[in-house]
Motif scaffolding. Structure first.
Motif, PDB file in Angstrom:
ATOM      1  N   VAL A 146     -45.949  34.380  -9.996  1.00  0.00           N
ATOM      2  CA  VAL A 146     -46.079  34.524  -8.535  1.00  0.00           C
ATOM      3  C   VAL A 146     -45.615  35.922  -8.086  1.00  0.00           C
ATOM      4  O   VAL A 146     -45.338  36.159  -6.908  1.00  0.00           O
ATOM      5  N   TRP A 181     -42.852  37.663  -8.818  1.00  0.00           N
ATOM      6  CA  TRP A 181     -41.432  37.902  -8.540  1.00  0.00           C
ATOM      7  C   TRP A 181     -40.808  38.744  -9.651  1.00  0.00           C
ATOM      8  O   TRP A 181     -41.226  38.644 -10.811  1.00  0.00           O
ATOM      9  N   THR A 233     -51.363  25.023  -9.798  1.00  0.00           N
ATOM     10  CA  THR A 233     -51.021  23.686  -9.269  1.00  0.00           C
ATOM     11  C   THR A 233     -50.662  23.728  -7.779  1.00  0.00           C
ATOM     12  O   THR A 233     -50.211  22.729  -7.234  1.00  0.00           O
ATOM     13  N   ALA A 235     -50.779  23.792  -3.624  1.00  0.00           N
ATOM     14  CA  ALA A 235     -51.497  23.036  -2.590  1.00  0.00           C
ATOM     15  C   ALA A 235     -51.937  21.661  -3.087  1.00  0.00           C
ATOM     16  O   ALA A 235     -52.957  21.131  -2.658  1.00  0.00           O
ATOM     17  N   ASN A 286     -47.047  19.632  -5.357  1.00  0.00           N
ATOM     18  CA  ASN A 286     -45.986  19.922  -6.323  1.00  0.00           C
ATOM     19  C   ASN A 286     -44.724  20.460  -5.619  1.00  0.00           C
ATOM     20  O   ASN A 286     -43.606  19.999  -5.863  1.00  0.00           O
ATOM     21  N   ARG A 305     -43.741  20.163  -2.461  1.00  0.00           N
ATOM     22  CA  ARG A 305     -43.079  19.134  -1.640  1.00  0.00           C
ATOM     23  C   ARG A 305     -42.288  18.161  -2.539  1.00  0.00           C
ATOM     24  O   ARG A 305     -41.151  17.798  -2.249  1.00  0.00           O
ATOM     25  N   ASN A 322     -34.135  31.068   2.469  1.00  0.00           N
ATOM     26  CA  ASN A 322     -34.927  32.185   2.984  1.00  0.00           C
ATOM     27  C   ASN A 322     -36.364  31.954   2.558  1.00  0.00           C
ATOM     28  O   ASN A 322     -36.682  31.986   1.367  1.00  0.00           O
ATOM     29  N   SER A 323     -37.203  31.703   3.541  1.00  0.00           N
ATOM     30  CA  SER A 323     -38.572  31.266   3.247  1.00  0.00           C
ATOM     31  C   SER A 323     -39.564  32.416   3.208  1.00  0.00           C
ATOM     32  O   SER A 323     -39.594  33.250   4.114  1.00  0.00           O
ATOM     33  N   THR A 324     -40.396  32.417   2.174  1.00  0.00           N
ATOM     34  CA  THR A 324     -41.550  33.331   2.165  1.00  0.00           C
ATOM     35  C   THR A 324     -42.591  32.787   3.144  1.00  0.00           C
ATOM     36  O   THR A 324     -42.508  31.634   3.587  1.00  0.00           O
ATOM     37  N   LEU A 383     -44.401  24.423   4.697  1.00  0.00           N
ATOM     38  CA  LEU A 383     -43.784  23.353   3.902  1.00  0.00           C
ATOM     39  C   LEU A 383     -42.373  23.063   4.424  1.00  0.00           C
ATOM     40  O   LEU A 383     -42.009  21.912   4.676  1.00  0.00           O
ATOM     41  N   TYR A 384     -41.577  24.122   4.636  1.00  0.00           N
ATOM     42  CA  TYR A 384     -40.188  23.913   5.071  1.00  0.00           C
ATOM     43  C   TYR A 384     -40.123  23.375   6.504  1.00  0.00           C
ATOM     44  O   TYR A 384     -39.266  22.539   6.807  1.00  0.00           O
TER      45      TYR A 384
HETATM   46  C1  LIG Z   1     -44.486  27.926  -1.549  1.00  0.00           C
HETATM   47  C2  LIG Z   1     -44.922  27.083  -2.725  1.00  0.00           C
HETATM   48  C3  LIG Z   1     -43.709  26.702  -3.554  1.00  0.00           C
HETATM   49  C4  LIG Z   1     -45.577  25.807  -2.183  1.00  0.00           C
HETATM   50  O1  LIG Z   1     -45.866  24.982  -3.279  1.00  0.00           O
HETATM   51  P1  LIG Z   1     -47.138  23.987  -3.292  1.00  0.00           P
HETATM   52  O2  LIG Z   1     -47.112  23.325  -4.626  1.00  0.00           O
HETATM   53  O3  LIG Z   1     -48.364  24.708  -2.931  1.00  0.00           O
HETATM   54  O4  LIG Z   1     -46.720  23.004  -2.143  1.00  0.00           O
HETATM   55  P2  LIG Z   1     -47.441  21.659  -1.705  1.00  0.00           P
HETATM   56  O5  LIG Z   1     -48.764  21.481  -2.406  1.00  0.00           O
HETATM   57  O6  LIG Z   1     -46.442  20.561  -1.858  1.00  0.00           O
HETATM   58  O7  LIG Z   1     -47.765  21.922  -0.187  1.00  0.00           O
HETATM   59  C5  LIG Z   1     -46.794  21.747   0.765  1.00  0.00           C
HETATM   60  C6  LIG Z   1     -47.266  22.202   2.122  1.00  0.00           C
HETATM   61  O8  LIG Z   1     -47.493  23.599   2.080  1.00  0.00           O
HETATM   62  C7  LIG Z   1     -48.610  23.943   2.861  1.00  0.00           C
HETATM   63  N1  LIG Z   1     -49.604  24.545   1.996  1.00  0.00           N
HETATM   64  C8  LIG Z   1     -49.598  24.607   0.647  1.00  0.00           C
HETATM   65  N2  LIG Z   1     -50.645  25.316   0.220  1.00  0.00           N
HETATM   66  C9  LIG Z   1     -51.329  25.704   1.298  1.00  0.00           C
HETATM   67  C10 LIG Z   1     -52.517  26.450   1.475  1.00  0.00           C
HETATM   68  N3  LIG Z   1     -53.207  26.959   0.443  1.00  0.00           N
HETATM   69  N4  LIG Z   1     -52.935  26.694   2.737  1.00  0.00           N
HETATM   70  C11 LIG Z   1     -52.237  26.190   3.789  1.00  0.00           C
HETATM   71  N5  LIG Z   1     -51.114  25.458   3.661  1.00  0.00           N
HETATM   72  C12 LIG Z   1     -50.674  25.218   2.442  1.00  0.00           C
HETATM   73  C13 LIG Z   1     -49.087  22.709   3.482  1.00  0.00           C
HETATM   74  O9  LIG Z   1     -48.432  22.650   4.735  1.00  0.00           O
HETATM   75  C14 LIG Z   1     -48.577  21.599   2.608  1.00  0.00           C
HETATM   76  O10 LIG Z   1     -48.351  20.512   3.430  1.00  0.00           O
HETATM   77  P3  LIG Z   1     -49.088  19.088   3.169  1.00  0.00           P
HETATM   78  O11 LIG Z   1     -48.276  18.450   2.077  1.00  0.00           O
HETATM   79  O12 LIG Z   1     -48.966  18.402   4.482  1.00  0.00           O
HETATM   80  O13 LIG Z   1     -50.487  19.384   2.745  1.00  0.00           O
HETATM   81  C15 LIG Z   1     -45.965  27.840  -3.602  1.00  0.00           C
HETATM   82  O14 LIG Z   1     -47.013  28.269  -2.769  1.00  0.00           O
HETATM   83  C16 LIG Z   1     -45.393  29.043  -4.323  1.00  0.00           C
HETATM   84  O15 LIG Z   1     -44.809  28.926  -5.403  1.00  0.00           O
HETATM   85  N6  LIG Z   1     -45.557  30.245  -3.736  1.00  0.00           N
HETATM   86  C17 LIG Z   1     -45.075  31.489  -4.348  1.00  0.00           C
HETATM   87  C18 LIG Z   1     -43.560  31.525  -4.420  1.00  0.00           C
HETATM   88  C19 LIG Z   1     -42.913  31.287  -3.077  1.00  0.00           C
HETATM   89  O16 LIG Z   1     -43.264  31.921  -2.090  1.00  0.00           O
HETATM   90  N7  LIG Z   1     -41.943  30.358  -3.051  1.00  0.00           N
HETATM   91  C20 LIG Z   1     -41.200  30.005  -1.863  1.00  0.00           C
HETATM   92  C21 LIG Z   1     -39.834  30.590  -1.923  1.00  0.00           C
HETATM   93  S1  LIG Z   1     -38.958  30.357  -0.413  1.00  0.00           S
END
Ligand SMILES: CC(C)(COP(=O)(O)OP(=O)(O)OC[C@H]1O[C@@H](n2cnc3c(N)ncnc32)[C@H](O)[C@@H]1OP(=O)(O)O)[C@@H](O)C(=O)NCCC(=O)NCCS
Length: 291
Positions: A32, A34, A85, A87, A90, A92, A110-112, A118-119
């Motif tokens: 990702v 980092w 994996t 969206a 995973n 959540r 601290n959220s990206t 999600l948060y």
């Molecule tokens: C942020 C991250 C961990 C989310 O993980 P994920 O596996 O995609 O999360 P989920 O599939 O459980 O999605 C959770 C929520 O995120 C949002 N979301 C996820 N992917 C999305 C997409 N492509 N477009 C819009 N919203 C999205 C939705 O709100 C979703 O809610 P829902 O469960 O009601 O659909 C992942 O995108 C990631 O690793 N990103 C890079 C690293 C990063 O930024 N980490 C966060 C550090 S604070």
């Protein structure tokens, strides 16, 4: 012959983050974009707890960590799911398990931008913006304000001298984390008379060095507590995460640390950031995951 095939979806199992090889965590964070090195993951695993999402043959597809500060509070970080994996629930699922482990603790992170929705949906609220400054330090630093006090290095056995100041600024006692951070760090204090009024740490991380935490009661002091490290790092990559704007941020930019990203400080439960009028404040973060 059919030119496409739909593979059976696979199951992910939650495991303790200490149970996997660090190279798998390193690959996950690189995936990702980092900058964490295997050494940084080793440090984070010593500082906190966490889980990984692992498939049937031991491949890691996600991580989430939390860093307890006493029984009442924790920060969350290293929430990553591998792009393949994302969206699909995973992230959540990992967060829900972190909540279970954290119990009743108040939480901050601290959220990206990628994780913000999600948060929010998990009950976090926005508190502030963190600005990530980084780059190769200028060969000559900009002019410094007058120094009010004496700067000196603090040896690891004297770390207790900064604990009370840090607790006042951070709002929570994080003595154990400071002790771990200081192991590989250069720690500098600012004294006025007999009193320590600020400190900063500088350690290796990611692509170079991080200066943080930085605790001071005004921007002038904070600038000196940064400059004392930057002056030895001309031409080297340095990162500083701050919620400050104004002269402190200007100094970072004039030292050629450019704004590269912003993240959002969020909390769940009690509000995390407190204003401490005239008292010490956090000018630089220890790291995104550490508050
Ligand atoms: C942020 C991250 C961990 C989310 O993980 P994920 O596996 O995609 O999360 P989920 O599939 O459980 O999605 C959770 C929520 O995120 C949002 N979301 C996820 N992917 C999305 C997409 N492509 N477009 C819009 N919203 C999205 C939705 O709100 C979703 O809610 P829902 O469960 O009601 O659909 C992942 O995108 C990631 O690793 N990103 C890079 C690293 C990063 O930024 N980490 C966060 C550090 S604070």
């Amino acid at each position: 012959m059919q030119k496409s095939v739909r593979l059976k979806s696979f199951e992910l199992i939650a495991q303790d983050i200490d149970s996997v090889d660090v190279s798998l965590l390193h690959a996950l964070s690189m995936g990702v974009g980092w900058p964490h090195r295997p050494k940084d993951w080793d440090f984070l695993r010593r500082a906190g707890r966490g889980i990984v999402a692992v498939d049937g043959i031991g491949r890691v597809f996600g991580s989430a960590m939390w860093f307890p500060h006493g029984d009442d509070f924790a920060t969350i970080g290293l929430v990553i799911t591998s792009p393949r994996t994302q969206a699909q629930g995973n992230g959540r699922w990992l967060m829900e398990q972190v909540f279970e482990q954290c119990g009743d603790r108040n939480l901050a992170l601290n959220s990206t931008k990628a994780a913000y929705n999600l948060y929010i949906s998990l009950g976090f609220t926005k508190e502030a913006i963190v600005y990530q400054y980084q780059g190769d330090v200028a060969p000559r630093l900009p002019p410094l304000p007058d120094l009010n006090g004496q700067l000196s290095e603090l040896s690891n056995d004297k770390l207790h001298e900064i604990t009370a100041l840090d607790t006042q600024a951070f709002g929570i006692n994080r003595e154990r984390l400071l002790a771990l951070l200081s192991e590989g760090a250069s720690v500098c204090t600012l004294r006025r008379g007999d009193e320590i009024v600020g400190y900063s740490m500088c350690r290796e991380f990611g692509r170079g060095h991080v200066v943080g935490p930085i605790v001071a009661s005004n921007a002038q002091d904070a600038i000196h507590l940064v400059a004392v490290h930057l002056k030895d790092l001309a031409g080297h990559f340095v990162r500083i995460d701050t919620r400050e704007k104004g002269v402190f941020a200007e100094f970072l930019q004039q030292s050629r640390l450019a704004l590269s990203e912003t993240v959002t400080t969020m909390s769940k439960g009690r509000r995390f950031l407190t204003t401490n009028e005239g008292g010490p404040a956090v000018f630089g973060l220890a790291g995104h995951a550490l508050g």
